[in-house]
Design an enzyme around this catalytic site. Structure first.
Site, PDB file in Angstrom:
ATOM      1  CE  LYS A 148      -3.972  -2.187   0.281  1.00 45.94           C
ATOM      2  NZ  LYS A 148      -3.603  -3.575  -0.027  1.00 45.94           N
TER       3      LYS A 148
HETATM    4  C1  LIG Z   1      -9.782  -3.695  -0.163  1.00 46.62           C
HETATM    5  C2  LIG Z   1      -8.883  -4.329   0.877  1.00 46.62           C
HETATM    6  N1  LIG Z   1      -9.404  -4.641   2.068  1.00 46.62           N
HETATM    7  C3  LIG Z   1      -8.658  -5.199   3.037  1.00 46.62           C
HETATM    8  C4  LIG Z   1      -7.325  -5.472   2.838  1.00 46.62           C
HETATM    9  C5  LIG Z   1      -6.547  -6.141   3.940  1.00 46.62           C
HETATM   10  O1  LIG Z   1      -5.494  -5.352   4.386  1.00 46.62           O
HETATM   11  P1  LIG Z   1      -4.373  -5.976   5.344  1.00 46.62           P
HETATM   12  O2  LIG Z   1      -3.474  -6.785   4.488  1.00 46.62           O
HETATM   13  O3  LIG Z   1      -3.690  -4.771   5.938  1.00 46.62           O
HETATM   14  O4  LIG Z   1      -5.053  -6.805   6.381  1.00 46.62           O
HETATM   15  C6  LIG Z   1      -6.725  -5.149   1.618  1.00 46.62           C
HETATM   16  C7  LIG Z   1      -5.308  -5.457   1.373  1.00 46.62           C
HETATM   17  O5  LIG Z   1      -4.888  -5.815   0.308  1.00 46.62           O
HETATM   18  C8  LIG Z   1      -7.524  -4.570   0.603  1.00 46.62           C
HETATM   19  O6  LIG Z   1      -7.006  -4.253  -0.597  1.00 46.62           O
END
Ligand SMILES: Cc1ncc(COP(=O)(O)O)c(C=O)c1O
EC number: 2.6.1.87
Length: 398
Positions: A198
Protein backbone atom coordinates in the site's frame (compact mmCIF):
# COMPACT_ATOMS: atom_id res chain seq x y z
CA UNK A 1 8.44 -15.56 -34.33
CA UNK A 2 6.66 -12.35 -33.27
CA UNK A 3 8.87 -9.45 -32.19
CA UNK A 4 9.32 -8.05 -28.69
CA UNK A 5 8.50 -11.20 -26.72
CA UNK A 6 11.86 -12.81 -26.10
CA UNK A 7 10.82 -15.09 -23.24
CA UNK A 8 8.23 -16.95 -25.26
CA UNK A 9 11.00 -18.37 -27.46
CA UNK A 10 13.16 -19.32 -24.50
CA UNK A 11 15.40 -16.23 -24.44
CA UNK A 12 16.04 -13.90 -21.50
CA UNK A 13 12.95 -11.95 -20.45
CA UNK A 14 12.62 -8.24 -21.29
CA UNK A 15 13.17 -7.26 -17.63
CA UNK A 16 15.95 -8.91 -15.66
CA UNK A 17 14.11 -8.51 -12.32
CA UNK A 18 10.42 -9.25 -11.71
CA UNK A 19 8.33 -6.06 -11.63
CA UNK A 20 5.57 -6.68 -9.09
CA UNK A 21 2.21 -5.05 -8.47
CA UNK A 22 2.49 -3.17 -5.14
CA UNK A 23 4.18 -0.13 -3.69
CA UNK A 24 6.96 -1.81 -1.62
CA UNK A 25 8.29 1.28 0.15
CA UNK A 26 11.81 0.98 1.54
CA UNK A 27 13.26 4.06 3.24
CA UNK A 28 17.00 4.78 3.06
CA UNK A 29 18.89 2.28 5.18
CA UNK A 30 20.37 5.09 7.31
CA UNK A 31 16.90 6.39 8.23
CA UNK A 32 15.67 2.89 8.97
CA UNK A 33 18.72 2.13 11.10
CA UNK A 34 18.31 5.37 13.08
CA UNK A 35 14.64 4.62 13.74
CA UNK A 36 15.42 1.07 14.92
CA UNK A 37 18.30 2.37 17.06
CA UNK A 38 15.83 4.69 18.81
CA UNK A 39 13.57 1.74 19.64
CA UNK A 40 16.61 -0.18 20.89
CA UNK A 41 17.73 2.70 23.10
CA UNK A 42 14.27 3.26 24.56
CA UNK A 43 13.92 -0.50 25.17
CA UNK A 44 10.28 -0.23 24.11
CA UNK A 45 8.90 -2.57 21.44
CA UNK A 46 5.13 -2.29 21.69
CA UNK A 47 2.03 -1.36 23.77
CA UNK A 48 1.13 2.09 22.47
CA UNK A 49 4.68 3.34 22.58
CA UNK A 50 5.98 6.79 21.67
CA UNK A 51 6.20 6.09 17.93
CA UNK A 52 2.71 4.57 17.82
CA UNK A 53 1.39 7.65 19.63
CA UNK A 54 3.27 9.98 17.29
CA UNK A 55 1.89 8.08 14.31
CA UNK A 56 -1.71 8.36 15.53
CA UNK A 57 -1.32 12.10 16.13
CA UNK A 58 0.37 12.69 12.76
CA UNK A 59 -2.28 10.69 10.92
CA UNK A 60 -5.13 12.49 12.69
CA UNK A 61 -3.60 15.76 11.51
CA UNK A 62 -2.92 14.55 7.96
CA UNK A 63 -6.38 12.99 7.56
CA UNK A 64 -8.20 15.74 9.48
CA UNK A 65 -10.10 13.24 11.62
CA UNK A 66 -10.64 13.18 15.37
CA UNK A 67 -9.55 9.62 16.16
CA UNK A 68 -6.97 7.37 14.55
CA UNK A 69 -6.60 3.92 16.10
CA UNK A 70 -3.56 2.21 14.62
CA UNK A 71 -3.74 -1.56 14.27
CA UNK A 72 -1.63 -4.56 13.30
CA UNK A 73 -3.27 -4.81 9.87
CA UNK A 74 -6.48 -3.72 8.12
CA UNK A 75 -8.10 -7.14 8.40
CA UNK A 76 -8.14 -6.94 12.19
CA UNK A 77 -9.12 -3.26 11.85
CA UNK A 78 -12.22 -4.31 9.88
CA UNK A 79 -13.09 -6.93 12.49
CA UNK A 80 -12.64 -4.41 15.30
CA UNK A 81 -14.76 -1.85 13.43
CA UNK A 82 -17.65 -4.34 13.03
CA UNK A 83 -17.47 -5.08 16.78
CA UNK A 84 -17.17 -1.42 17.76
CA UNK A 85 -20.25 -0.56 15.67
CA UNK A 86 -22.14 -3.36 17.46
CA UNK A 87 -23.45 -4.84 14.19
CA UNK A 88 -25.92 -7.70 13.96
CA UNK A 89 -27.33 -10.00 11.27
CA UNK A 90 -26.48 -9.08 7.72
CA UNK A 91 -24.11 -6.55 6.21
CA UNK A 92 -24.23 -5.42 2.59
CA UNK A 93 -20.78 -5.58 1.01
CA UNK A 94 -19.40 -5.71 -2.54
CA UNK A 95 -18.14 -9.06 -3.79
CA UNK A 96 -15.58 -7.33 -6.00
CA UNK A 97 -13.02 -6.65 -3.27
CA UNK A 98 -10.16 -8.32 -1.45
CA UNK A 99 -11.35 -11.40 0.45
CA UNK A 100 -10.52 -9.76 3.82
CA UNK A 101 -13.50 -7.41 3.51
CA UNK A 102 -16.06 -10.21 3.73
CA UNK A 103 -13.84 -12.38 5.96
CA UNK A 104 -13.92 -9.67 8.63
CA UNK A 105 -17.71 -10.10 8.76
CA UNK A 106 -17.44 -13.87 9.05
CA UNK A 107 -15.05 -13.57 12.00
CA UNK A 108 -17.66 -11.36 13.70
CA UNK A 109 -20.53 -13.81 13.08
CA UNK A 110 -22.11 -11.46 10.52
CA UNK A 111 -23.58 -12.55 7.21
CA UNK A 112 -22.33 -10.77 4.09
CA UNK A 113 -24.94 -9.89 1.47
CA UNK A 114 -23.05 -9.40 -1.77
CA UNK A 115 -23.72 -6.38 -3.92
CA UNK A 116 -22.59 -5.66 -7.47
CA UNK A 117 -20.34 -2.80 -8.58
CA UNK A 118 -20.63 -0.09 -11.22
CA UNK A 119 -19.21 -1.07 -14.62
CA UNK A 120 -17.69 2.39 -15.09
CA UNK A 121 -15.47 2.51 -11.97
CA UNK A 122 -15.79 -0.87 -10.12
CA UNK A 123 -17.23 0.84 -7.01
CA UNK A 124 -20.24 -0.50 -5.08
CA UNK A 125 -23.56 0.21 -6.82
CA UNK A 126 -25.85 2.20 -4.46
CA UNK A 127 -28.91 1.40 -6.61
CA UNK A 128 -28.46 -2.29 -5.91
CA UNK A 129 -27.80 -1.66 -2.22
CA UNK A 130 -31.37 -0.34 -1.81
CA UNK A 131 -32.85 -3.55 -3.22
CA UNK A 132 -30.84 -5.68 -0.76
CA UNK A 133 -31.97 -3.93 2.43
CA UNK A 134 -34.30 -5.90 4.69
CA UNK A 135 -34.97 -5.96 8.45
CA UNK A 136 -31.96 -8.21 9.12
CA UNK A 137 -29.47 -5.82 7.54
CA UNK A 138 -27.65 -3.67 10.12
CA UNK A 139 -24.93 -2.05 8.02
CA UNK A 140 -23.33 -1.25 4.70
CA UNK A 141 -19.62 -2.00 4.45
CA UNK A 142 -18.61 -0.12 1.31
CA UNK A 143 -15.16 -0.29 -0.26
CA UNK A 144 -13.17 2.62 -1.64
CA UNK A 145 -11.32 0.85 -4.42
CA UNK A 146 -8.28 1.53 -6.57
CA UNK A 147 -7.19 4.85 -5.04
CA UNK A 148 -10.68 6.16 -5.72
CA UNK A 149 -13.94 6.29 -3.79
CA UNK A 150 -17.42 4.88 -4.08
CA UNK A 151 -20.50 7.10 -4.21
CA UNK A 152 -20.16 8.04 -0.55
CA UNK A 153 -22.87 10.71 -0.65
CA UNK A 154 -25.59 8.37 -2.00
CA UNK A 155 -24.66 5.66 0.49
CA UNK A 156 -24.81 8.18 3.31
CA UNK A 157 -28.35 9.19 2.30
CA UNK A 158 -29.38 5.53 2.15
CA UNK A 159 -27.83 4.66 5.50
CA UNK A 160 -29.67 7.54 7.18
CA UNK A 161 -32.97 6.72 5.48
CA UNK A 162 -32.87 3.06 6.54
CA UNK A 163 -31.09 3.65 9.86
CA UNK A 164 -28.10 1.50 8.96
CA UNK A 165 -24.50 1.81 10.06
CA UNK A 166 -22.20 2.83 7.21
CA UNK A 167 -18.48 2.16 7.33
CA UNK A 168 -15.76 1.89 4.74
CA UNK A 169 -12.98 -0.46 3.80
CA UNK A 170 -10.57 2.26 2.67
CA UNK A 171 -7.57 -0.10 2.66
CA UNK A 172 -6.63 1.13 -0.82
CA UNK A 173 -7.55 4.77 -0.37
CA UNK A 174 -5.01 6.37 1.95
CA UNK A 175 -4.32 9.96 0.92
CA UNK A 176 -7.42 10.26 -1.29
CA UNK A 177 -9.92 13.08 -0.91
CA UNK A 178 -13.46 13.87 -2.06
CA UNK A 179 -13.92 17.57 -2.84
CA UNK A 180 -10.79 18.24 -0.82
CA UNK A 181 -12.02 16.28 2.24
CA UNK A 182 -9.62 13.40 3.03
CA UNK A 183 -11.13 9.94 3.21
CA UNK A 184 -11.12 9.05 6.95
CA UNK A 185 -14.14 10.87 8.33
CA UNK A 186 -16.91 9.44 6.17
CA UNK A 187 -19.53 7.13 7.66
CA UNK A 188 -19.11 5.86 11.23
CA UNK A 189 -15.59 4.57 10.60
CA UNK A 190 -13.03 3.92 7.88
CA UNK A 191 -10.31 1.29 7.82
CA UNK A 192 -6.94 1.75 6.08
CA UNK A 193 -4.21 -0.76 5.32
CA UNK A 194 -0.50 -0.06 5.75
CA UNK A 195 0.48 -3.36 4.17
CA UNK A 196 3.76 -3.35 2.21
CA UNK A 197 1.85 -3.15 -1.07
CA UNK A 198 0.00 0.00 0.00
CA UNK A 199 0.93 3.64 -0.48
CA UNK A 200 1.44 4.20 3.23
CA UNK A 201 3.50 1.30 4.49
CA UNK A 202 4.22 -0.03 7.95
CA UNK A 203 5.27 -3.33 6.32
CA UNK A 204 2.15 -4.67 8.04
CA UNK A 205 -0.29 -2.32 9.72
CA UNK A 206 -3.36 -0.19 9.37
CA UNK A 207 -5.70 2.13 11.20
CA UNK A 208 -9.36 2.72 11.94
CA UNK A 209 -10.50 6.34 11.77
CA UNK A 210 -13.65 7.87 13.24
CA UNK A 211 -15.06 11.15 14.53
CA UNK A 212 -17.25 9.31 17.03
CA UNK A 213 -15.83 9.34 20.60
CA UNK A 214 -17.74 6.22 21.70
CA UNK A 215 -16.72 4.19 18.66
CA UNK A 216 -13.11 5.27 19.25
CA UNK A 217 -13.26 4.27 22.92
CA UNK A 218 -14.65 0.85 22.00
CA UNK A 219 -11.99 0.40 19.32
CA UNK A 220 -9.21 1.19 21.79
CA UNK A 221 -10.58 -1.25 24.34
CA UNK A 222 -11.04 -3.99 21.77
CA UNK A 223 -7.57 -3.41 20.33
CA UNK A 224 -5.64 -3.90 23.53
CA UNK A 225 -7.86 -6.07 25.69
CA UNK A 226 -8.92 -3.01 27.68
CA UNK A 227 -5.33 -1.81 27.82
CA UNK A 228 -5.72 1.66 26.32
CA UNK A 229 -8.06 4.62 26.34
CA UNK A 230 -11.21 5.36 28.31
CA UNK A 231 -12.42 2.03 29.83
CA UNK A 232 -15.59 0.89 28.05
CA UNK A 233 -17.42 -2.40 28.24
CA UNK A 234 -16.96 -4.41 25.06
CA UNK A 235 -18.00 -7.98 24.34
CA UNK A 236 -14.84 -9.08 22.58
CA UNK A 237 -11.25 -7.99 22.88
CA UNK A 238 -8.22 -8.80 20.83
CA UNK A 239 -4.62 -7.91 20.19
CA UNK A 240 -4.65 -5.52 17.27
CA UNK A 241 -1.70 -3.41 18.43
CA UNK A 242 0.81 -1.87 16.06
CA UNK A 243 4.43 -2.30 17.16
CA UNK A 244 7.02 0.46 17.44
CA UNK A 245 8.95 -0.97 14.45
CA UNK A 246 5.81 -0.83 12.29
CA UNK A 247 5.01 2.69 13.49
CA UNK A 248 8.58 3.82 12.69
CA UNK A 249 8.26 2.68 9.07
CA UNK A 250 4.80 4.24 8.75
CA UNK A 251 6.12 7.59 10.04
CA UNK A 252 8.89 7.59 7.41
CA UNK A 253 6.40 6.58 4.75
CA UNK A 254 4.05 9.39 5.81
CA UNK A 255 6.91 11.91 5.53
CA UNK A 256 7.60 10.61 2.03
CA UNK A 257 3.96 10.42 0.97
CA UNK A 258 4.02 13.55 -1.24
CA UNK A 259 6.95 12.26 -3.31
CA UNK A 260 5.55 8.70 -3.46
CA UNK A 261 2.17 10.03 -4.63
CA UNK A 262 3.85 12.23 -7.25
CA UNK A 263 5.90 9.32 -8.58
CA UNK A 264 2.82 7.09 -8.71
CA UNK A 265 0.94 9.75 -10.65
CA UNK A 266 3.80 10.17 -13.11
CA UNK A 267 3.90 6.39 -13.73
CA UNK A 268 0.13 6.26 -14.04
CA UNK A 269 0.27 9.07 -16.61
CA UNK A 270 2.86 7.14 -18.66
CA UNK A 271 0.52 4.16 -18.75
CA UNK A 272 -2.54 6.29 -19.43
CA UNK A 273 -1.04 8.13 -22.39
CA UNK A 274 0.74 5.12 -23.90
CA UNK A 275 -2.09 2.63 -23.50
CA UNK A 276 -4.67 5.06 -24.90
CA UNK A 277 -6.18 3.91 -28.16
CA UNK A 278 -5.16 0.23 -27.92
CA UNK A 279 -8.32 -1.58 -29.03
CA UNK A 280 -10.02 -3.50 -26.22
CA UNK A 281 -7.83 -2.09 -23.44
CA UNK A 282 -9.15 0.30 -20.83
CA UNK A 283 -7.20 1.80 -17.92
CA UNK A 284 -9.35 3.14 -15.10
CA UNK A 285 -8.97 6.64 -13.71
CA UNK A 286 -9.41 6.85 -9.92
CA UNK A 287 -13.13 7.45 -9.36
CA UNK A 288 -14.97 10.21 -7.48
CA UNK A 289 -11.89 11.78 -5.84
CA UNK A 290 -10.24 15.16 -6.13
CA UNK A 291 -6.93 13.66 -5.12
CA UNK A 292 -5.74 10.09 -5.49
CA UNK A 293 -2.74 8.12 -4.28
CA UNK A 294 -2.49 6.58 -7.79
CA UNK A 295 -1.23 3.37 -6.22
CA UNK A 296 -2.89 1.14 -8.82
CA UNK A 297 -2.95 0.84 -12.59
CA UNK A 298 -6.15 -1.15 -13.08
CA UNK A 299 -7.18 -2.27 -16.56
CA UNK A 300 -9.92 -4.19 -18.31
CA UNK A 301 -9.34 -6.22 -21.44
CA UNK A 302 -11.98 -7.02 -24.06
CA UNK A 303 -10.71 -10.18 -25.73
CA UNK A 304 -12.60 -9.73 -29.02
CA UNK A 305 -11.24 -6.25 -29.63
CA UNK A 306 -7.73 -6.91 -28.29
CA UNK A 307 -7.12 -10.29 -29.87
CA UNK A 308 -5.92 -12.13 -26.74
CA UNK A 309 -7.72 -13.03 -23.53
CA UNK A 310 -6.79 -11.29 -20.29
CA UNK A 311 -5.10 -14.47 -19.06
CA UNK A 312 -3.13 -14.85 -22.29
CA UNK A 313 -1.88 -11.27 -22.01
CA UNK A 314 -0.88 -11.82 -18.38
CA UNK A 315 1.00 -15.00 -19.23
CA UNK A 316 2.86 -13.16 -21.95
CA UNK A 317 3.75 -10.26 -19.65
CA UNK A 318 4.71 -12.49 -16.73
CA UNK A 319 7.14 -14.39 -18.95
CA UNK A 320 8.82 -11.02 -19.57
CA UNK A 321 9.00 -10.47 -15.76
CA UNK A 322 6.07 -8.04 -15.77
CA UNK A 323 4.14 -9.56 -12.87
CA UNK A 324 0.74 -8.12 -13.83
CA UNK A 325 -2.02 -9.81 -11.79
CA UNK A 326 -5.73 -10.48 -12.12
CA UNK A 327 -7.70 -8.66 -9.43
CA UNK A 328 -9.92 -9.84 -7.85
CA UNK A 329 -10.12 -13.46 -8.79
CA UNK A 330 -12.40 -15.19 -8.13
CA UNK A 331 -15.13 -12.87 -6.82
CA UNK A 332 -15.68 -13.26 -3.08
CA UNK A 333 -19.08 -14.88 -3.70
CA UNK A 334 -17.24 -17.78 -5.38
CA UNK A 335 -14.66 -18.28 -2.61
CA UNK A 336 -14.89 -21.13 -0.12
CA UNK A 337 -17.04 -20.18 2.82
CA UNK A 338 -19.03 -17.68 0.79
CA UNK A 339 -20.15 -19.84 -2.12
CA UNK A 340 -23.27 -21.54 -0.70
CA UNK A 341 -25.44 -19.46 -3.06
CA UNK A 342 -22.78 -18.77 -5.69
CA UNK A 343 -25.04 -19.23 -8.70
CA UNK A 344 -27.89 -17.14 -7.31
CA UNK A 345 -25.38 -14.48 -6.22
CA UNK A 346 -23.69 -14.57 -9.62
CA UNK A 347 -27.01 -13.85 -11.34
CA UNK A 348 -27.25 -10.66 -9.27
CA UNK A 349 -23.57 -9.74 -9.79
CA UNK A 350 -23.07 -9.56 -13.57
CA UNK A 351 -20.47 -6.79 -13.41
CA UNK A 352 -18.44 -8.59 -10.73
CA UNK A 353 -18.60 -11.80 -12.77
CA UNK A 354 -17.36 -9.97 -15.87
CA UNK A 355 -14.56 -8.17 -14.03
CA UNK A 356 -13.23 -11.50 -12.73
CA UNK A 357 -12.61 -12.45 -16.35
CA UNK A 358 -11.31 -9.14 -17.71
CA UNK A 359 -9.74 -7.13 -14.86
CA UNK A 360 -6.03 -6.92 -14.03
CA UNK A 361 -3.38 -4.69 -12.51
CA UNK A 362 -0.11 -3.55 -14.00
CA UNK A 363 3.00 -3.06 -11.85
CA UNK A 364 3.28 0.32 -10.18
CA UNK A 365 5.40 1.26 -7.18
CA UNK A 366 8.93 1.76 -5.95
CA UNK A 367 10.46 -0.89 -8.24
CA UNK A 368 9.08 0.78 -11.37
CA UNK A 369 10.44 3.76 -13.33
CA UNK A 370 8.99 5.72 -16.24
CA UNK A 371 11.11 3.86 -18.83
CA UNK A 372 9.78 0.52 -17.56
CA UNK A 373 6.16 1.74 -17.65
CA UNK A 374 6.79 2.88 -21.22
CA UNK A 375 8.34 -0.48 -22.15
CA UNK A 376 5.41 -2.36 -20.57
CA UNK A 377 2.95 -0.19 -22.53
CA UNK A 378 4.87 -0.99 -25.73
CA UNK A 379 4.76 -4.71 -24.95
CA UNK A 380 0.98 -4.51 -24.53
CA UNK A 381 0.61 -2.59 -27.78
CA UNK A 382 2.73 -5.20 -29.61
CA UNK A 383 0.70 -7.99 -28.00
CA UNK A 384 -2.38 -6.52 -29.65
CA UNK A 385 -0.66 -5.95 -33.01
CA UNK A 386 0.80 -9.47 -33.07
CA UNK A 387 -2.16 -11.19 -31.42
CA UNK A 388 -2.91 -13.66 -34.20
CA UNK A 389 0.70 -14.90 -34.30
CA UNK A 390 0.93 -15.03 -30.51
CA UNK A 391 -2.43 -16.65 -29.77
CA UNK A 392 -1.50 -20.24 -30.63
CA UNK A 393 1.69 -19.95 -28.55
CA UNK A 394 0.02 -19.07 -25.25
CA UNK A 395 -2.27 -21.20 -23.07
CA UNK A 396 -5.70 -19.62 -22.62
CA UNK A 397 -5.98 -20.13 -18.88
CA UNK A 398 -3.72 -20.01 -15.88
C1 LIG B 1 -9.78 -3.70 -0.16
C2 LIG B 1 -8.88 -4.33 0.88
N1 LIG B 1 -9.40 -4.64 2.07
C3 LIG B 1 -8.66 -5.20 3.04
C4 LIG B 1 -7.32 -5.47 2.84
C5 LIG B 1 -6.55 -6.14 3.94
O1 LIG B 1 -5.49 -5.35 4.39
P1 LIG B 1 -4.37 -5.98 5.34
O2 LIG B 1 -3.47 -6.79 4.49
O3 LIG B 1 -3.69 -4.77 5.94
O4 LIG B 1 -5.05 -6.81 6.38
C6 LIG B 1 -6.73 -5.15 1.62
C7 LIG B 1 -5.31 -5.46 1.37
O5 LIG B 1 -4.89 -5.81 0.31
C8 LIG B 1 -7.52 -4.57 0.60
O6 LIG B 1 -7.01 -4.25 -0.60
Amino acid sequence: MPHNFSAISGNAPTFTEPLPVGQLYFPDWSRYEAAMRGIWERRYYTNHGPLAQELEASLAHFLNVKHVVCVANATIGLMMAAEALVLKGKVIVPSHTFIATAQSLKWCGLQPVFCDVEPSDHQIDPQQVVGLIDEDVSAILAVNLWGGACDVASLDVLAREYDLALYFDSAQAFGCAIDGVPLASFGQAEVFSFHATKVLSAAEGGCVTTNDDDVAARLRNIRSSYGAGRPTQVVKTSNGRISEAQAAIALMSLDDYPSIQAKNKALFDVYRSNLAGIPGLRILDPANVTSSNYQYAVCELDEDAFGLSRDQLLRLLQAENVIARRYFYPGTHRCKGFDDNADADAARLPVTERLCQVGFQLPLGSRLFAESALKISTLIKCAHEQASALRPLIAREY
